[in-house]
Design a protein around this motif. Structure first.
Motif, PDB file in Angstrom:
ATOM      1  N   PHE A  41      -5.203   2.798   7.664  1.00 32.87           N
ATOM      2  CA  PHE A  41      -4.446   4.372   8.023  1.00 32.87           C
ATOM      3  C   PHE A  41      -5.736   4.949   8.886  1.00 32.87           C
ATOM      4  N   ALA A  42      -6.866   4.957   8.246  1.00 39.46           N
ATOM      5  CA  ALA A  42      -8.002   5.448   8.847  1.00 39.46           C
ATOM      6  C   ALA A  42      -8.655   4.801  10.203  1.00 39.46           C
ATOM      7  N   LYS A  43      -8.149   3.680  10.011  1.00 39.25           N
ATOM      8  CA  LYS A  43      -8.675   2.690  11.452  1.00 39.25           C
ATOM      9  C   LYS A  43      -7.635   3.018  12.644  1.00 39.25           C
ATOM     10  N   MET A  44      -6.532   3.347  12.299  1.00 44.83           N
ATOM     11  CA  MET A  44      -5.483   3.594  13.305  1.00 44.83           C
ATOM     12  C   MET A  44      -5.788   4.883  13.990  1.00 44.83           C
ATOM     13  N   SER A  45      -5.344   4.775  15.344  1.00 49.19           N
ATOM     14  CA  SER A  45      -5.471   5.818  16.438  1.00 49.19           C
ATOM     15  C   SER A  45      -4.651   7.034  15.875  1.00 49.19           C
ATOM     16  N   ALA A  46      -4.961   8.312  16.516  1.00 48.28           N
ATOM     17  CA  ALA A  46      -4.334   9.547  16.344  1.00 48.28           C
ATOM     18  C   ALA A  46      -2.754   9.385  16.281  1.00 48.28           C
ATOM     19  N   ALA A  47      -2.429   8.848  17.502  1.00 47.85           N
ATOM     20  CA  ALA A  47      -1.014   8.365  17.733  1.00 47.85           C
ATOM     21  C   ALA A  47      -0.410   7.525  16.668  1.00 47.85           C
ATOM     22  N   GLU A  48      -0.995   6.470  16.338  1.00 44.52           N
ATOM     23  CA  GLU A  48      -0.604   5.440  15.391  1.00 44.52           C
ATOM     24  C   GLU A  48      -0.313   6.283  14.136  1.00 44.52           C
ATOM     25  N   GLN A  49      -1.344   7.058  13.756  1.00 45.40           N
ATOM     26  CA  GLN A  49      -1.203   7.593  12.388  1.00 45.40           C
ATOM     27  C   GLN A  49       0.151   8.667  12.556  1.00 45.40           C
ATOM     28  N   GLU A  50       0.223   9.275  13.462  1.00 44.66           N
ATOM     29  CA  GLU A  50       1.312  10.270  13.615  1.00 44.66           C
ATOM     30  C   GLU A  50       2.660   9.553  13.477  1.00 44.66           C
ATOM     31  N   ALA A  51       2.802   8.524  14.257  1.00 47.77           N
ATOM     32  CA  ALA A  51       3.896   7.427  14.111  1.00 47.77           C
ATOM     33  C   ALA A  51       4.260   6.994  12.949  1.00 47.77           C
ATOM     34  N   TYR A  52       3.149   6.745  12.143  1.00 45.31           N
ATOM     35  CA  TYR A  52       3.168   6.074  10.750  1.00 45.31           C
ATOM     36  C   TYR A  52       3.722   7.402   9.811  1.00 45.31           C
ATOM     37  N   ILE A  53       3.169   8.504   9.878  1.00 45.26           N
ATOM     38  CA  ILE A  53       3.839   9.552   9.105  1.00 45.26           C
ATOM     39  C   ILE A  53       5.181  10.000   9.385  1.00 45.26           C
ATOM     40  N   ASP A  54       5.642   9.877  10.716  1.00 46.32           N
ATOM     41  CA  ASP A  54       7.029  10.156  11.113  1.00 46.32           C
ATOM     42  C   ASP A  54       7.895   9.062  10.423  1.00 46.32           C
ATOM     43  N   HIS A  55       7.396   7.744  10.742  1.00 46.49           N
ATOM     44  CA  HIS A  55       8.352   6.472  10.184  1.00 46.49           C
ATOM     45  C   HIS A  55       8.517   6.561   8.816  1.00 46.49           C
ATOM     46  N   THR A  56       7.620   6.962   7.834  1.00 47.63           N
ATOM     47  CA  THR A  56       7.258   7.038   6.531  1.00 47.63           C
ATOM     48  C   THR A  56       8.561   7.874   6.100  1.00 47.63           C
ATOM     49  N   ILE A  57       8.238   9.229   6.486  1.00 50.34           N
ATOM     50  CA  ILE A  57       9.138  10.265   6.300  1.00 50.34           C
ATOM     51  C   ILE A  57      10.569  10.210   6.688  1.00 50.34           C
ATOM     52  N   ARG A  58      10.994   9.478   7.600  1.00 51.62           N
ATOM     53  CA  ARG A  58      12.219   9.352   8.186  1.00 51.62           C
ATOM     54  C   ARG A  58      12.836   8.139   7.485  1.00 51.62           C
TER      55      ARG A  58
END
Length: 133
Positions: A62-79
């Protein structure tokens, strides 16, 4: 007595008085203050989720992801992770008064949708805190 104590705990948040719907009023008067009150717990829950799924720690993907990838990961997880989403939603619902619960039930699908969006935005806006804490 419980309802009074819950309301006393919440931070005061000023909002625009030109709300157009009951859902928007509930969002501004109930959900936003509860999310602010529960912010540290919500971040801690997401941080634990990341650790449990090996996204934080020695191989911190997660720390190695870009900011956009982190935001997408958070969105995907919660959805998509319904068990985890229900945990986050329950953390908020547990702070409702009896009257707020009745209002929530009257428009449950719309308010749950709004709550999911607010949770996503709140965690995304503090993604750096997930890594540094």
């Amino acid at each position: 007595m419980r309802d009074t104590a819950l309301l006393a705990l919440r931070p005061q948040i000023t909002s625009d008085a030109t709300t157009t719907s009951l859902a928007e009023t509930f969002q501004n008067q109930t959900l936003r203050p509860i999310l602010k009150l529960q912010n540290d717990l919500l971040l801690s829950l997401f941080r634990h989720y990341l650790t449990k799924r090996k996204q934080l720690g020695p191989d911190a993907r997660f720390a190695k992801m870009s900011a956009a990838e982190q935001e997408a990961y958070i969105d995907h997880t919660i959805r998509t992770d319904l068990k985890f989403r229900n945990l986050l939603v329950g953390t908020v619902i547990g702070q409702f008064t009896t009257n707020e619960w009745a209002v929530f039930l009257a428009d449950e699908s719309e308010l749950t949708r709004r709550l999911g969006n607010m949770l996503t935005q709140r965690i995304q806006s503090q993604k750096e805190a997930l890594i540094t804490s």
